[in-house]
Design an enzyme around this catalytic site. Sequence first.
Site, mmCIF file in Angstrom:
data_model
loop_
_atom_site.group_PDB
_atom_site.id
_atom_site.type_symbol
_atom_site.label_atom_id
_atom_site.label_comp_id
_atom_site.label_asym_id
_atom_site.label_seq_id
_atom_site.Cartn_x
_atom_site.Cartn_y
_atom_site.Cartn_z
ATOM 1 N N LYS A 32 107.752 -13.463 79.054
ATOM 2 C CA LYS A 32 106.961 -12.991 80.186
ATOM 3 C C LYS A 32 106.219 -11.710 79.816
ATOM 4 C CE LYS A 32 109.006 -13.732 84.134
ATOM 5 N NZ LYS A 32 110.187 -13.447 84.965
ATOM 6 N N ARG A 103 111.435 -7.565 86.886
ATOM 7 C CA ARG A 103 111.551 -8.986 86.535
ATOM 8 C C ARG A 103 112.219 -9.173 85.188
ATOM 9 N NH1 ARG A 103 105.367 -10.808 86.543
ATOM 10 N NH2 ARG A 103 106.294 -12.837 87.050
ATOM 11 N N GLY A 112 113.919 -19.186 86.710
ATOM 12 C CA GLY A 112 114.836 -18.997 87.827
ATOM 13 C C GLY A 112 116.270 -18.694 87.435
ATOM 14 N N MET A 114 117.420 -16.060 85.840
ATOM 15 C CA MET A 114 117.800 -14.658 85.970
ATOM 16 C C MET A 114 117.099 -14.086 87.194
ATOM 17 S SD MET A 114 118.010 -13.569 82.040
ATOM 18 C CE MET A 114 116.476 -14.331 81.692
ATOM 19 N N ARG A 376 102.912 -19.124 80.994
ATOM 20 C CA ARG A 376 103.839 -19.566 79.937
ATOM 21 C C ARG A 376 103.527 -21.014 79.612
ATOM 22 N NH1 ARG A 376 108.891 -19.293 84.062
ATOM 23 N NH2 ARG A 376 108.250 -20.972 85.420
ATOM 24 N N HIS A 490 111.664 -24.163 91.970
ATOM 25 C CA HIS A 490 112.482 -23.995 90.771
ATOM 26 C C HIS A 490 113.188 -25.295 90.429
ATOM 27 C CE1 HIS A 490 112.754 -19.371 90.699
ATOM 28 N NE2 HIS A 490 112.094 -19.789 89.644
ATOM 29 N N SER A 798 125.492 -43.945 50.314
ATOM 30 C CA SER A 798 125.181 -43.662 51.708
ATOM 31 C C SER A 798 126.232 -42.685 52.204
ATOM 32 C CB SER A 798 125.211 -44.956 52.526
ATOM 33 O OG SER A 798 124.993 -44.651 53.880
ATOM 34 N N CYS A 865 124.240 -42.295 56.882
ATOM 35 C CA CYS A 865 124.430 -43.014 58.135
ATOM 36 C C CYS A 865 125.438 -42.188 58.921
ATOM 37 C CB CYS A 865 124.927 -44.426 57.874
ATOM 38 S SG CYS A 865 126.411 -44.507 56.877
ATOM 39 N N TYR A 885 116.600 -41.920 52.819
ATOM 40 C CA TYR A 885 116.499 -42.406 54.196
ATOM 41 C C TYR A 885 117.638 -41.882 55.064
ATOM 42 C CZ TYR A 885 120.186 -45.802 53.092
ATOM 43 O OH TYR A 885 121.368 -46.376 52.725
HETATM 44 P P1 ADP Z 1 110.999 -16.130 87.406
HETATM 45 O O1 ADP Z 1 111.164 -15.847 85.974
HETATM 46 O O2 ADP Z 1 112.223 -16.628 88.062
HETATM 47 O O3 ADP Z 1 109.786 -16.963 87.678
HETATM 48 P P2 ADP Z 1 109.475 -13.804 88.153
HETATM 49 O O4 ADP Z 1 109.777 -12.545 87.452
HETATM 50 O O5 ADP Z 1 108.282 -14.539 87.665
HETATM 51 O O6 ADP Z 1 110.762 -14.725 88.123
HETATM 52 O O7 ADP Z 1 109.306 -13.440 89.680
HETATM 53 C C1 ADP Z 1 109.379 -14.364 90.711
HETATM 54 C C2 ADP Z 1 108.209 -14.253 91.660
HETATM 55 O O8 ADP Z 1 108.045 -12.931 92.131
HETATM 56 C C3 ADP Z 1 106.901 -14.596 91.018
HETATM 57 O O9 ADP Z 1 106.623 -15.931 91.221
HETATM 58 C C4 ADP Z 1 105.883 -13.746 91.705
HETATM 59 O O10 ADP Z 1 105.231 -14.478 92.694
HETATM 60 C C5 ADP Z 1 106.669 -12.636 92.332
HETATM 61 N N1 ADP Z 1 106.303 -11.394 91.668
HETATM 62 C C6 ADP Z 1 106.750 -10.919 90.499
HETATM 63 N N2 ADP Z 1 106.152 -9.783 90.155
HETATM 64 C C7 ADP Z 1 105.274 -9.497 91.142
HETATM 65 C C8 ADP Z 1 104.321 -8.461 91.363
HETATM 66 N N3 ADP Z 1 104.141 -7.477 90.491
HETATM 67 N N4 ADP Z 1 103.598 -8.520 92.480
HETATM 68 C C9 ADP Z 1 103.756 -9.520 93.351
HETATM 69 N N5 ADP Z 1 104.616 -10.528 93.217
HETATM 70 C C10 ADP Z 1 105.367 -10.527 92.108
HETATM 71 MG MG MG Z 2 108.027 -16.489 87.206
#
Ligand code: ADP
Ligand code: MG
Length: 906
Positions: A32, A103, A112, A114, A376, A490, A798, A865, A885
């Site tokens: 990320k 995040r 989702g 973490m 991603r 998720h 083999s 095998c 093989y």
């Molecule tokens: P995950 O890895 O579970 O997708 P994220 O870190 O992407 O978690 O965060 C989940 C949600 O939080 C994102 O889908 C986004 O919409 C919201 N979010 C994260 N950072 C910001 C931010 N700086 N401003 C507004 N919304 C945010």
């Molecule tokens: Mg996300």
Amino acid sequence: MEILTKTKKRVYTFGDKNADGSSEMKNLLGGKGANLAEMSRLGIPVPPGFTITTEVCTEYNGQGRDMVIGLLEEEVAASIRKIEKNMGTQFGDNENPLLLSVRSGARVSMPGMMDTVLNLGLNDDSVIGLAKKTNNERFAWDSYRRFIQMYGSVVLGMKPATKEDEDPFEEIIDHLKEKRRIEHDTQFTVQDLQDLVYDFKDSVKKKTGRNFPNNPWEQLWGAVMAVFDSWNGNRAIYYRKINGIPSDWGTAVNVQAMVFGNMGDNSATGVCFTRDAATGSNEFNGEYLVNAQGEDVVAGVRTPQQITKLGSIRWAELAQTDEDERRKNYPSLEEIMPKIYTELFNYQEVLEKHYRDMQDMEFTIQDGKLWILQTRNGKRTGAAMVKIAVDLLREGLLSEKEALLKIEPNKLDELLHPVFDPKALKRAHVIAQGLPASPGAATGQIVFFADEAKKFKNSILVRIETSPEDLEGMNLAKGILTARGGMTSHAAVVARGMGKCCISGAGALKINYKKRTMTVDGKVYHEGDWISLNGSTGNVLEGKVATMEPELTGEFAEIMALSDKFRTMEVRANADNPKDAKIAKSFGATGIGLARTEHMFFEVDRIKAMREMILASTVKGRKAALEDLLPMQRKDFEEIFEVMNGLPVTIRLLDPPLHEFVPHQLATQKELAEDLHISLGAVKSKVAELEEFNPMLGHRGCRLGNTYPEITEMQTRAILEAALSLKQKGIAAKPEIMVPLVGTVSEFVEQEKVIRETAQLVFEEYDDKVDFSIGTMIEVPRAALIAGEIANRAEFFSFGTNDLTQMTFGYSRDDAGKFLPIYLEKGILAADPFEILDQEGVGQLVEMGTKRGRASNSDLKVGICGEHGGEPSSVEFCYQTGINYVSCSPFRVPIARIAAAQAAVK
Ligand code: ADP
Ligand code: MG
Ligand code: MG
């Protein structure tokens, strides 16, 4: 211990073209963080922020919170000042507060798994400042109640008391909604939101005994540490386990300025994909919600709307919503914010071209301005993986080699699973309609809780919505059905990543967790009832629906053909009967690497003759019984040769201990005694005589052939007569006779003698000949050591890596269940050596055996095998070792073909 110093760079900033990081730095910044930096460099609008490296997570796990805060303090403070300058706000200020999101972000995306905290920095004073500054009281209080809710569950550990209970905060929300007779969060008044804040805080105080923290810095450090902690949370651990992600990678933490999708009707938030993650088709798609924050879309709080007009129209068809209602209540982003839509469309094009792969993006629109929050490489199904790779190749974005490397060989397995039989589908009763979140055909018994998925052999997990906590149960279930949530929830993302059939948002289902029932149109379904899911159409069907084998054409065939272009190592299959041989051939096997003859003996008429042979007390008696077996074996071989039509077929002489063939139950023993006209006592004493302490190390393999050469004679005769008879019909056969479990040269030489003498006899009788070769399995460590000598006589090797692993480790595979799982859990073994070839140990024997064998016989053909022949990392090892093989089970042939091609390309 490593000495931790302050001089190392631990914090990287992003948000403009001078970002510190880039997408090359995923190991350090997490996926990320690296991609946020990369997007900043590309000039895509990303809210400014900074990434705390994955190395700090490891430092935290070793040194603890205070030490890590000490190391980070200065860098973090400086980075926050940078964000403040950029945003024109101040962290901790009451009038003009900077709010942050905190995040997680590991090297590879773990959607989702973490935790995330939004709107951090708010407290009882700054919420008032924010309301004044934005002139939007509702927005300020909505953000504040969301913050308390997220921070409460992520950092302060507010969780539901039991699985039947609701989240404590959701319970308060539902209560208020009921009282106010409203349906959606968006209908809350300012007063309602203020009440929620009060009740939430009260609930935190009661459950944790502590006051909700008011100090923004305390909030920040709490959230950062909670993200580090979530790396070792149950969901993350389980996700790592099923995806083979090492636990020492750690997660990065991204701290970023908030942008707000909940500022009113000119604001929104959403998720989008540059292509369809379920089918792979090249269509931009996604979901969004007006006046909401990100988690609302992915957690399935409200049913989200479609981004594109086309998607919206399709969605309305599934939901049986008419066009007027659709346009009014569920319009697409394309329709309500056309300019923003175009901008988003352009970014998705830029990003897909840049990363040269399908992207999964998150965005937020704050008061008419678009921000991109994440990109991603998107999770996708096996079918989508193949289609996207082939399409990107056609579009010229990838070279042939690159397209090939985009395939995760193991994911091809999904494409080989059965599909519903169209005739059965027509007859099936559709009980509900949901969104086709992840394709596939699943039939099973209903369970309502993830931890109960193992209750039935085939279960369908039915939930109002799934949460990341349900990961393990989702993995165990055959399919997933939810009443709420969209295509980008998720649950749907995770299901597609697993290749698991999933239908989401089947709104007609009324699910009652307490009663364990699901009601549709008045009809009640209970736990244990059978239902079927068609993940390609979103149809929920009553009862069981018949399935059939899938057809493998189109892009699948194309990618397989491409792999053959680069592959140099052969792929054969292990097949014991014509049916498996046919499947193997249709999957592209270029021979049979292992045909086990003993399986042929278990059928009713044969087992009798086999037992007669075993029970015979004289050579003469044994030969008579073998006479009966001969025509049956000959027929088996003829059929297999015919299917393989000139391709090599390696046939292994009888291998298992004889004990496996005799009856162990009194009734069958009696029957046998009668059949053979001998006493029950005689049968019993023979059975007892055959019993061994360690059958796997006992009288088996070539030890059988060397003590009962007449067995080898009969099998050789059957093989060669079969080949000769086909030759008369004009069909070529290429038998390779394989002697099992050799440990000394003489063991092999003696068997070779029997085979050659028998061959000569047979050829004289027929006055005709066929080509054949004689080789051996290398599965006793001693054989690998003296491979040079054996290869003087043997024409091929083999490696039987199942037995070789068993004997090298000294683990009995049949008894390993008692300790292997514990070894894996404790990390005493990194992987199950029966699944993934132990390159470090067993691999040395394979390498040495190959080298020594080839040194004395340069024509020696070498194969493996065993289960490992279809496991991608083991296939790569075989390629590097110069093996000719690999041979694996028929259904893994396509996987081995791709893995072998990838090994050659790498
Ligand atoms: P995950 O890895 O579970 O997708 P994220 O870190 O992407 O978690 O965060 C989940 C949600 O939080 C994102 O889908 C986004 O919409 C919201 N979010 C994260 N950072 C910001 C931010 N700086 N401003 C507004 N919304 C945010
Ligand atoms: Mg996300
Ligand atoms: Mg063996």
